[in-house]
Design a protein around this motif. Structure first.
Motif, short mmCIF file in Angstrom:
data_model
loop_
_atom_site.label_atom_id
_atom_site.label_comp_id
_atom_site.label_asym_id
_atom_site.label_seq_id
_atom_site.Cartn_x
_atom_site.Cartn_y
_atom_site.Cartn_z
N HIS A 262 -6.38 34.93 38.40
CA HIS A 262 -5.74 34.79 37.26
C HIS A 262 -6.92 34.64 36.82
O HIS A 262 -7.02 35.12 35.61
N THR B 259 -11.53 27.52 46.84
CA THR B 259 -11.04 26.87 45.54
C THR B 259 -9.67 26.05 46.43
O THR B 259 -9.82 24.24 46.23
N ALA C 298 -1.30 31.47 44.76
CA ALA C 298 -2.30 30.90 45.45
C ALA C 298 -3.29 29.46 45.70
O ALA C 298 -3.79 29.51 46.80
N VAL C 299 -3.91 29.55 44.43
CA VAL C 299 -4.51 27.88 45.44
C VAL C 299 -4.38 26.81 45.42
O VAL C 299 -4.95 26.77 46.60
N ASP D 219 6.67 23.07 42.52
CA ASP D 219 6.54 24.05 41.77
C ASP D 219 8.42 23.36 41.16
O ASP D 219 9.09 23.20 41.14
N ARG E 296 8.90 30.51 44.19
CA ARG E 296 8.11 30.14 45.04
C ARG E 296 8.41 29.07 46.97
O ARG E 296 7.40 29.31 47.57
N CYS F 202 -2.75 21.42 41.54
CA CYS F 202 -3.06 23.54 41.07
C CYS F 202 -1.82 24.01 40.58
O CYS F 202 -1.93 25.25 40.88
N SER G 28 -0.96 21.98 34.42
CA SER G 28 -0.49 21.49 33.46
C SER G 28 -0.55 20.05 33.50
O SER G 28 -0.87 19.19 34.76
N VAL H 124 -6.67 19.79 40.64
CA VAL H 124 -7.71 21.62 40.54
C VAL H 124 -7.60 22.50 39.06
O VAL H 124 -8.34 23.09 39.02
N VAL I 39 -6.77 23.88 36.08
CA VAL I 39 -7.71 23.94 34.31
C VAL I 39 -7.37 23.73 33.42
O VAL I 39 -6.21 24.42 32.89
N THR J 125 -11.87 18.74 41.29
CA THR J 125 -13.06 19.59 41.83
C THR J 125 -13.46 20.63 41.25
O THR J 125 -12.44 21.31 40.67
N PHE K 185 -14.27 24.65 42.61
CA PHE K 185 -15.08 25.29 43.51
C PHE K 185 -14.49 24.56 44.78
O PHE K 185 -15.26 25.04 45.63
P1 NAD Z 1 -0.74 30.44 40.01
O1 NAD Z 1 -0.16 30.76 37.87
O2 NAD Z 1 -0.19 31.43 40.12
O3 NAD Z 1 0.27 29.22 40.00
C1 NAD Z 1 0.58 27.85 39.54
C2 NAD Z 1 2.17 27.15 39.80
O4 NAD Z 1 2.21 26.39 39.19
C3 NAD Z 1 3.14 28.65 39.39
O5 NAD Z 1 4.31 28.46 40.56
C4 NAD Z 1 4.28 27.15 38.14
O6 NAD Z 1 5.12 27.52 38.23
C5 NAD Z 1 3.53 25.98 39.47
N1 NAD Z 1 3.85 24.82 37.82
C6 NAD Z 1 3.50 24.83 36.41
N2 NAD Z 1 3.81 23.71 35.57
C7 NAD Z 1 3.90 22.80 36.99
C8 NAD Z 1 4.47 22.01 36.86
N3 NAD Z 1 4.47 21.43 35.95
N4 NAD Z 1 5.16 21.52 38.31
C9 NAD Z 1 4.83 21.89 38.99
N5 NAD Z 1 4.51 23.03 39.01
C10 NAD Z 1 3.83 23.90 38.11
O7 NAD Z 1 -2.14 29.62 39.30
P2 NAD Z 1 -3.63 29.88 40.92
O8 NAD Z 1 -4.24 30.87 40.92
O9 NAD Z 1 -2.67 29.59 41.68
O10 NAD Z 1 -3.80 28.64 40.03
C11 NAD Z 1 -3.70 27.14 39.61
C12 NAD Z 1 -4.71 26.16 38.93
O11 NAD Z 1 -6.12 26.24 39.29
C13 NAD Z 1 -4.91 27.17 37.61
O12 NAD Z 1 -4.40 26.31 36.39
C14 NAD Z 1 -6.47 27.47 37.37
O13 NAD Z 1 -6.96 27.93 36.40
C15 NAD Z 1 -6.78 26.52 38.46
N6 NAD Z 1 -8.16 27.22 39.23
C16 NAD Z 1 -9.01 26.08 39.53
C17 NAD Z 1 -10.19 26.13 39.51
C18 NAD Z 1 -11.20 24.79 40.12
O14 NAD Z 1 -12.24 25.00 40.57
N7 NAD Z 1 -10.75 23.74 39.74
C19 NAD Z 1 -10.38 27.23 40.42
C20 NAD Z 1 -9.85 28.30 40.50
C21 NAD Z 1 -8.16 28.22 39.63
#
Ligand code: NAD
Ligand code: ZN
Length: 379
Positions: free
Chosen positions: A48, A181, A205-206, A226, A231, A271, A274, A295, A297, A320, A322
């Motif tokens: 993403h 991550t 994925a995360v 979710d 999903r 993850c 939100s 996790v 952002v 956290t 990564f």
């Molecule tokens: P993704 O968009 O594929 O998945 C996020 C999921 O969260 C979706 O299925 C969505 O429907 C669900 N969602 C959204 N709001 C919600 C809520 N209020 N309640 C329940 N479910 C909800 O994203 P991803 O690629 O899996 O990444 C997830 C998060 O991790 C992102 O915010 C990304 O920026 C972050 N991330 C953080 C790090 C880190 O090191 N901290 C590293 C990589 C990604």
């Protein structure tokens, strides 16, 4: 003829402007300078974060740029001062680094290196503030210090994890960002004990990598949360045993989870990005021992709000980056966990395309289809 010390001409997918399909161009890749490594990329996958900076909404637009940061490849040559890598080594470039010298790198607890911590605004190498990519003399910007959407790229040695040469790069490439991550957030930070319950907020994925961490840790119940019901089907393959869609309930999801679990889950991992999910993820853990890990952002103006009594009641809130992994020190061992068949990665790779069709990977991600699309550079 050896390419060492020479400019390499090769193909790269260049993002000329925000939101426009990438175009495959012939680029010139300069030799690696001090503390740098030039890598032949064999496989890269789309995350993403690439799409986010390609779209560049609310970002500092930096174009033309070569995106890409989840990848696997082989060292082609090394620059001055590089002693722990040599041509032929199998490596994963990582978007955040480990200099091994700063206070963070010397701390056992941190992976937030002062020198090489993720920097999304930087488009050049830190050694001389210049790009190693050009087309007819015009520089093309780097991305996250990795720029893996190129047959060859130049990366700081502190952002390169040397891995087992027997590991299949078309699979372990996904460990260079998203999978590590999520997995690390659970196994390194939430640390569920065998038999404990874990809630995962967000089944992208995360989140599914975080669920994989819960499965490997021997969690008894893995509750997936979710807003998108589509999903849920996929999440079953990742050991998620129960599902909660906040939209199906007229009370806060933390109350639903407390009822399901006799007071709350032992661990939760958020993850989603939100802020509402972050607060719920914290408030759904059991008092006395529950640990919640953030996790996702958040948006720029978000603020986390909870009553302090939720903390006084012996709940722990953590965040956290990564998965708390130090890229060079820890990632090789995560690759070994895959090699030992402890950690599964194949189920995350739902699509694969040749490099010439890299824009298809963007289309899949924008359509929300699949988890990871691996791009094959030699095809
Ligand atoms: P993704 O968009 O594929 O998945 C996020 C999921 O969260 C979706 O299925 C969505 O429907 C669900 N969602 C959204 N709001 C919600 C809520 N209020 N309640 C329940 N479910 C909800 O994203 P991803 O690629 O899996 O990444 C997830 C998060 O991790 C992102 O915010 C990304 O920026 C972050 N991330 C953080 C790090 C880190 O090191 N901290 C590293 C990589 C990604
Ligand atoms: Zn450091």
């Amino acid at each position: 003829m050896s390419s060492v010390g020479q400019v390499i001409r090769c193909k790269a997918a260049v993002a000329w402007e925000s939101g426009k399909p990438l175009s495959i161009e012939e680029v010139e890749v300069a030799p690696p300078q001090k503390d740098e490594v030039r890598i032949k990329i064999l496989f890269t996958s789309l995350c993403h974060t690439d799409v986010y900076f390609w779209d560049a909404k609310g970002q500092n637009p930096l174009f033309p740029r070569i995106l890409g940061h989840e990848a696997g490849g082989i060292v082609e040559s090394v620059g001055e001062g590089v002693t722990d890598l040599e041509p032929g080594d199998h490596v994963l470039p990582i978007f955040t680094g480990e200099c091994k010298e700063c206070a963070h790198c010397l701390s056992e607890e941190s992976n937030m290196c002062d020198l090489l911590r993720i920097n999304t605004d930087r488009g050049e190498m830190i050694h001389d503030g210049k790009s190693r990519f050009s087309i007819n003399g015009k520089p093309i910007y780097h991305f996250l210090g990795t720029s893996t959407f190129s047959e060859y790229t130049v990366v700081h040695v502190g952002q390169v994890a040397k891995i087992n040469p027997d590991a299949p790069l078309d699979k372990v490439c996904v460990l260079s960002c998203g999978m590590s991550t999520g997995f690390g957030a659970t196994v390194n930070v939430a640390k569920p004990k065998k038999g404990q319950s874990v809630a995962i907020f967000g089944l992208g994925a995360v989140g599914l990598a975080a669920a994989e961490g819960a499965r490997v840790s021997g969690a008894s119940r893995i509750i997936g949360v979710d807003l998108n019901p589509s999903r849920f089907e996929q999440a079953k393959k990742f050991g998620v045993t129960e599902f909660v869609n906040p939209k199906d309930h007229d009370k806060p999801v933390q109350e639903v989870i407390a009822e399901m679990t006799g007071g709350g889950v032992d661990r939760s991992v958020e993850c989603t990005g939100s802020i509402q999910a972050m607060i719920s993820a914290f408030e759904c853990v059991h008092d006395g021992w529950g640990v919640a890990v953030l996790v996702g952002v958040p948006n720029k103006d978000d603020a986390f709000k909870t009553h302090p009594v939720n903390l006084l009641n012996e709940r722990t809130l953590k965040g956290t980056f990564f998965g708390n992994y130090k890229p060079r020190t820890d990632i090789p061992a995560v690759v070994e966990r895959y090699m030992n068949q402890e950690l599964e990665l194949d189920k995350f790779i739902t699509h694969s395309v040749p490099f010439s069709e890299i824009n298809k990977a963007f289309e899949l991600m924008l359509a929300g289809e699949g988890l990871r699309c691996v791009i094959r550079m030699d095809a």
